[in-house]
Design a protein around this motif. Sequence first.
Motif, short mmCIF file in Angstrom:
data_model
loop_
_atom_site.label_atom_id
_atom_site.label_comp_id
_atom_site.label_asym_id
_atom_site.label_seq_id
_atom_site.Cartn_x
_atom_site.Cartn_y
_atom_site.Cartn_z
N ARG A 48 0.73 -1.17 0.19
CA ARG A 48 0.06 0.00 0.10
C ARG A 48 0.90 1.08 -0.20
O ARG A 48 0.53 2.36 -0.70
CB ARG A 48 -0.99 -0.16 1.26
CG ARG A 48 -2.21 -0.98 1.08
CD ARG A 48 -2.73 -1.31 2.40
NE ARG A 48 -3.83 -2.31 2.29
CZ ARG A 48 -4.10 -3.03 3.57
NH1 ARG A 48 -3.65 -2.97 4.40
NH2 ARG A 48 -5.14 -3.89 3.11
N HIS A 51 1.68 2.54 -3.52
CA HIS A 51 0.47 3.11 -4.29
C HIS A 51 0.59 2.49 -5.75
O HIS A 51 0.63 3.62 -6.66
CB HIS A 51 0.40 4.55 -4.19
CG HIS A 51 0.29 5.01 -3.04
ND1 HIS A 51 -0.87 5.28 -2.26
CD2 HIS A 51 1.33 5.94 -2.24
CE1 HIS A 51 -0.79 5.77 -1.19
NE2 HIS A 51 0.48 6.14 -0.90
N ASP A 53 0.13 1.00 -9.61
CA ASP A 53 -0.84 1.32 -10.53
C ASP A 53 -1.41 -0.30 -10.71
O ASP A 53 -2.68 -0.39 -11.21
CB ASP A 53 -0.33 1.56 -12.02
CG ASP A 53 -0.15 3.18 -11.75
OD1 ASP A 53 -0.97 3.79 -11.52
OD2 ASP A 53 1.22 3.37 -12.05
N ALA A 54 -0.72 -1.17 -10.47
CA ALA A 54 -1.40 -2.90 -10.57
C ALA A 54 -0.19 -3.49 -9.61
O ALA A 54 1.01 -3.28 -9.55
CB ALA A 54 -1.31 -3.23 -12.08
N GLU A 83 -8.25 -3.62 -3.91
CA GLU A 83 -7.60 -2.40 -3.80
C GLU A 83 -6.98 -1.88 -5.12
O GLU A 83 -6.69 -0.73 -5.37
CB GLU A 83 -6.63 -2.10 -2.74
CG GLU A 83 -7.27 -2.73 -1.46
CD GLU A 83 -6.22 -2.55 -0.12
OE1 GLU A 83 -5.06 -1.78 -0.30
OE2 GLU A 83 -6.36 -3.43 0.75
N TYR A 84 -6.35 -2.75 -6.06
CA TYR A 84 -5.46 -2.68 -6.99
C TYR A 84 -5.83 -3.66 -8.40
O TYR A 84 -6.44 -4.63 -7.88
CB TYR A 84 -4.03 -2.80 -6.93
CG TYR A 84 -3.55 -1.99 -5.56
CD1 TYR A 84 -3.46 -0.48 -5.56
CD2 TYR A 84 -3.53 -2.76 -4.37
CE1 TYR A 84 -3.09 0.26 -4.51
CE2 TYR A 84 -2.88 -1.82 -3.23
CZ TYR A 84 -2.88 -0.63 -3.26
OH TYR A 84 -2.36 -0.02 -2.14
N LYS A 132 -3.63 3.08 -18.79
CA LYS A 132 -3.13 3.78 -17.65
C LYS A 132 -2.34 5.17 -18.20
O LYS A 132 -1.32 4.54 -19.14
CB LYS A 132 -2.24 3.06 -16.50
CG LYS A 132 -1.95 3.86 -15.53
CD LYS A 132 -3.25 4.32 -14.51
CE LYS A 132 -2.88 5.02 -13.32
NZ LYS A 132 -4.10 5.25 -12.61
#
Length: 276
Positions: A48, A51, A53-54, A83-84, A132
């Motif tokens: 976490r 952060h 993107d995948a 979350e991802y 993305k």
Amino acid sequence: MEKLKVSRYHLKIRKCRPQGKNLRFVFISDQHNAVYGPENREMLELVRREHPDAVLIGGDQIVAKPGYPLEPGLMTVKTLAEEYPLFYACGNHEYRLKLYPEVYGDAYDRLREALAKTKAVYLENQTASFQKNGLQVLIYGFEMKKEYYERFCRRELPVSELTEVFGTPPEDALSILLAHHPGYGDTYDRFGADITLSGHYHGGVVGFGNRGLVSPDFRLFPKNCHGCYENNGTYRIISAGCGEHTIPFRIHNPRELVVLEVGGTVPGQRADNRMV
């Protein structure tokens, strides 16, 4: 509890616009049911903080032994997929469950049923994609045939094993190949994905730089057990893995979580000494 090292790699890839925002991926491989703190909180918190993107999983979340549970390794998948975007390619342990039902019973069916209840994308010789920062990202999940995992010998892996399944990586997308076994780097280079991610070797048990003491196919002092290798603008990254089995120790070879920063102006690699 074992410590977990975070290793960071900064990859400059020409199709990622220099002025655009970098893409960030967390790569997890060979967790083998290892858990970091209650409900795996320490490992989840490390992810976490990045952060991403995948999240990309290179296989062997579980241990393929009769009677072994699936839940510890799949707990990571279930939580992070909420979350991802999460893409999970099979390793030899997941593949083994499917290949030998006479040994493992319904374990493969239970694995697939558990994954179907999550938001994870499980890839067995399949391709997934997402957009993305204005760039299409293709994730290839390679399911290698059992003969290429044989011990004491190494067959040649023709590039056709990849191109017949995935085609040729396009020039207008960022392509990432999840190929569990790192021993076929020349073939992966010829396939031509921008990034290839592997694990399987567990860092060679005892680390000697990028070499190790022994590989799972019982090759002594195998090279390229972990690290980043660049070839004409493409990259292969081999994780030392987040867990182990059978040989339950490591020397000069910490468990490893990999973070990829893609598209910046600084190529190369940097190890982060942070441990949890």
